[in-house]
Design a protein around this motif. Structure first.
Motif, PDB file in Angstrom:
ATOM      1  N   MET A   1      63.573  48.957  32.126  1.00  0.00           N
ATOM      2  CA  MET A   1      62.396  49.405  32.844  1.00  0.00           C
ATOM      3  C   MET A   1      61.283  48.364  32.698  1.00  0.00           C
ATOM      4  N   GLN A   2      60.548  48.153  33.767  1.00  0.00           N
ATOM      5  CA  GLN A   2      59.443  47.196  33.780  1.00  0.00           C
ATOM      6  C   GLN A   2      58.313  47.684  32.869  1.00  0.00           C
ATOM      7  N   TYR A   3      57.644  46.745  32.221  1.00  0.00           N
ATOM      8  CA  TYR A   3      56.489  47.062  31.392  1.00  0.00           C
ATOM      9  C   TYR A   3      55.377  47.633  32.274  1.00  0.00           C
ATOM     10  N   ILE A   4      54.872  48.797  31.884  1.00  0.00           N
ATOM     11  CA  ILE A   4      53.751  49.414  32.593  1.00  0.00           C
ATOM     12  C   ILE A   4      52.599  49.524  31.601  1.00  0.00           C
ATOM     13  N   PRO A   5      51.492  48.834  31.846  1.00  0.00           N
ATOM     14  CA  PRO A   5      50.377  48.862  30.898  1.00  0.00           C
ATOM     15  C   PRO A   5      49.647  50.204  30.919  1.00  0.00           C
ATOM     16  N   ARG A   6      49.014  50.531  29.805  1.00  0.00           N
ATOM     17  CA  ARG A   6      48.136  51.706  29.740  1.00  0.00           C
ATOM     18  C   ARG A   6      46.825  51.312  30.422  1.00  0.00           C
ATOM     19  N   ILE A   7      46.422  52.085  31.389  1.00  0.00           N
ATOM     20  CA  ILE A   7      45.241  51.766  32.187  1.00  0.00           C
ATOM     21  C   ILE A   7      44.184  52.845  31.952  1.00  0.00           C
ATOM     22  N   SER A   8      42.974  52.414  31.626  1.00  0.00           N
ATOM     23  CA  SER A   8      41.877  53.355  31.382  1.00  0.00           C
ATOM     24  C   SER A   8      41.423  53.981  32.706  1.00  0.00           C
ATOM     25  N   GLU A   9      40.623  55.011  32.593  1.00  0.00           N
ATOM     26  CA  GLU A   9      40.104  55.683  33.794  1.00  0.00           C
ATOM     27  C   GLU A   9      39.323  54.731  34.694  1.00  0.00           C
ATOM     28  N   ALA A  10      38.475  53.912  34.094  1.00  0.00           N
ATOM     29  CA  ALA A  10      37.684  52.957  34.880  1.00  0.00           C
ATOM     30  C   ALA A  10      38.587  51.906  35.524  1.00  0.00           C
ATOM     31  N   GLU A  11      39.562  51.420  34.763  1.00  0.00           N
ATOM     32  CA  GLU A  11      40.493  50.436  35.315  1.00  0.00           C
ATOM     33  C   GLU A  11      41.306  51.038  36.461  1.00  0.00           C
ATOM     34  N   TRP A  12      41.605  52.327  36.345  1.00  0.00           N
ATOM     35  CA  TRP A  12      42.357  53.026  37.396  1.00  0.00           C
ATOM     36  C   TRP A  12      41.599  52.949  38.721  1.00  0.00           C
ATOM     37  N   GLU A  13      40.275  53.080  38.680  1.00  0.00           N
ATOM     38  CA  GLU A  13      39.462  53.005  39.900  1.00  0.00           C
ATOM     39  C   GLU A  13      39.576  51.625  40.554  1.00  0.00           C
ATOM     40  N   VAL A  14      39.600  50.596  39.736  1.00  0.00           N
ATOM     41  CA  VAL A  14      39.751  49.232  40.252  1.00  0.00           C
ATOM     42  C   VAL A  14      41.154  49.059  40.835  1.00  0.00           C
ATOM     43  N   MET A  15      42.151  49.570  40.127  1.00  0.00           N
ATOM     44  CA  MET A  15      43.536  49.465  40.606  1.00  0.00           C
ATOM     45  C   MET A  15      43.701  50.142  41.965  1.00  0.00           C
ATOM     46  N   LYS A  16      43.026  51.257  42.174  1.00  0.00           N
ATOM     47  CA  LYS A  16      43.122  51.956  43.468  1.00  0.00           C
ATOM     48  C   LYS A  16      42.715  51.031  44.614  1.00  0.00           C
TER      49      LYS A  16
END
Length: 126
Positions: free
Chosen positions: A1-16
Motif C-alpha cells: 500500500m502507498q504511504y498516506i501521510p497524516r494530514i491536519s485539518e488545516a492542511e486538508w483545506e489546502v489539499m481540497k
C-alpha cells in the motif's frame, strides 16, 4: 500500500484546492481560500511546505512559478483517515462504530433503505 501521510485539518483545506484544481500555484490556493478562511498568505505557504515535507504534494517549476499537485488522492486520504479513526476510537472494530452511529443518528427512510441495500450487497459477496 502507498504511504498516506497524516494530514491536519488545516492542511486538508489546502489539499481540497489541489484535488479540485491541479496543478496550482500558491497564489491560486491563497485566492481559493481567501473567502472561506481568514488565513494570511504566509500561513497558506507554511501549510503548502508542510504538505511537501509530508510528501502529500509535489511541485515542478515553470520559469519562476512553482506549480503544485497532489501525490495522494482524496479517496486514499479519506480511507486512511477512516481507518485511523476506527483504530483510535473502536480498536479497529467496525461493528461497534456502526452500531453507535446507527443508534445516535436520525436517519431518513431513504438513508435506511440505502444502508439495507449496501448490507444486502455485502451479504451477497460472501
Amino acid at each position: 500500500m502507498q504511504y498516506i501521510p497524516r494530514i491536519s485539518e488545516a492542511e486538508w483545506e489546502v489539499m481540497k484546492v489541489f484535488w479540485q484544481n491541479s496543478p496550482a500555484t500558491a497564489n491560486d490556493v491563497i485566492e481559493a481560500l481567501s473567502d472561506d478562511r481568514n488565513w494570511k498568505p504566509a500561513t497558506i505557504k507554511t501549510l503548502i511546505n508542510r504538505l511537501l515535507k509530508k510528501k502529500a504534494i509535489q511541485f515542478h517549476k515553470e520559469g519562476k512559478t512553482y506549480l503544485y499537485s497532489p501525490i495522494v488522492t482524496e479517496e486514499e486520504c479519506i480511507k486512511a483517515e477512516g481507518e485511523s479513526f476506527l483504530k483510535r476510537l473502536y480498536g479497529g472494530a467496525l461493528k461497534p462504530m456502526f452500531v453507535h452511529f446507527l443508534k445516535e443518528e436520525q436517519l431518513t427512510v431513504e438513508e435506511i433503505k440505502e444502508l439495507k441495500k449496501i448490507l444486502d450487497e455485502k451479504a451477497g459477496e460472501r
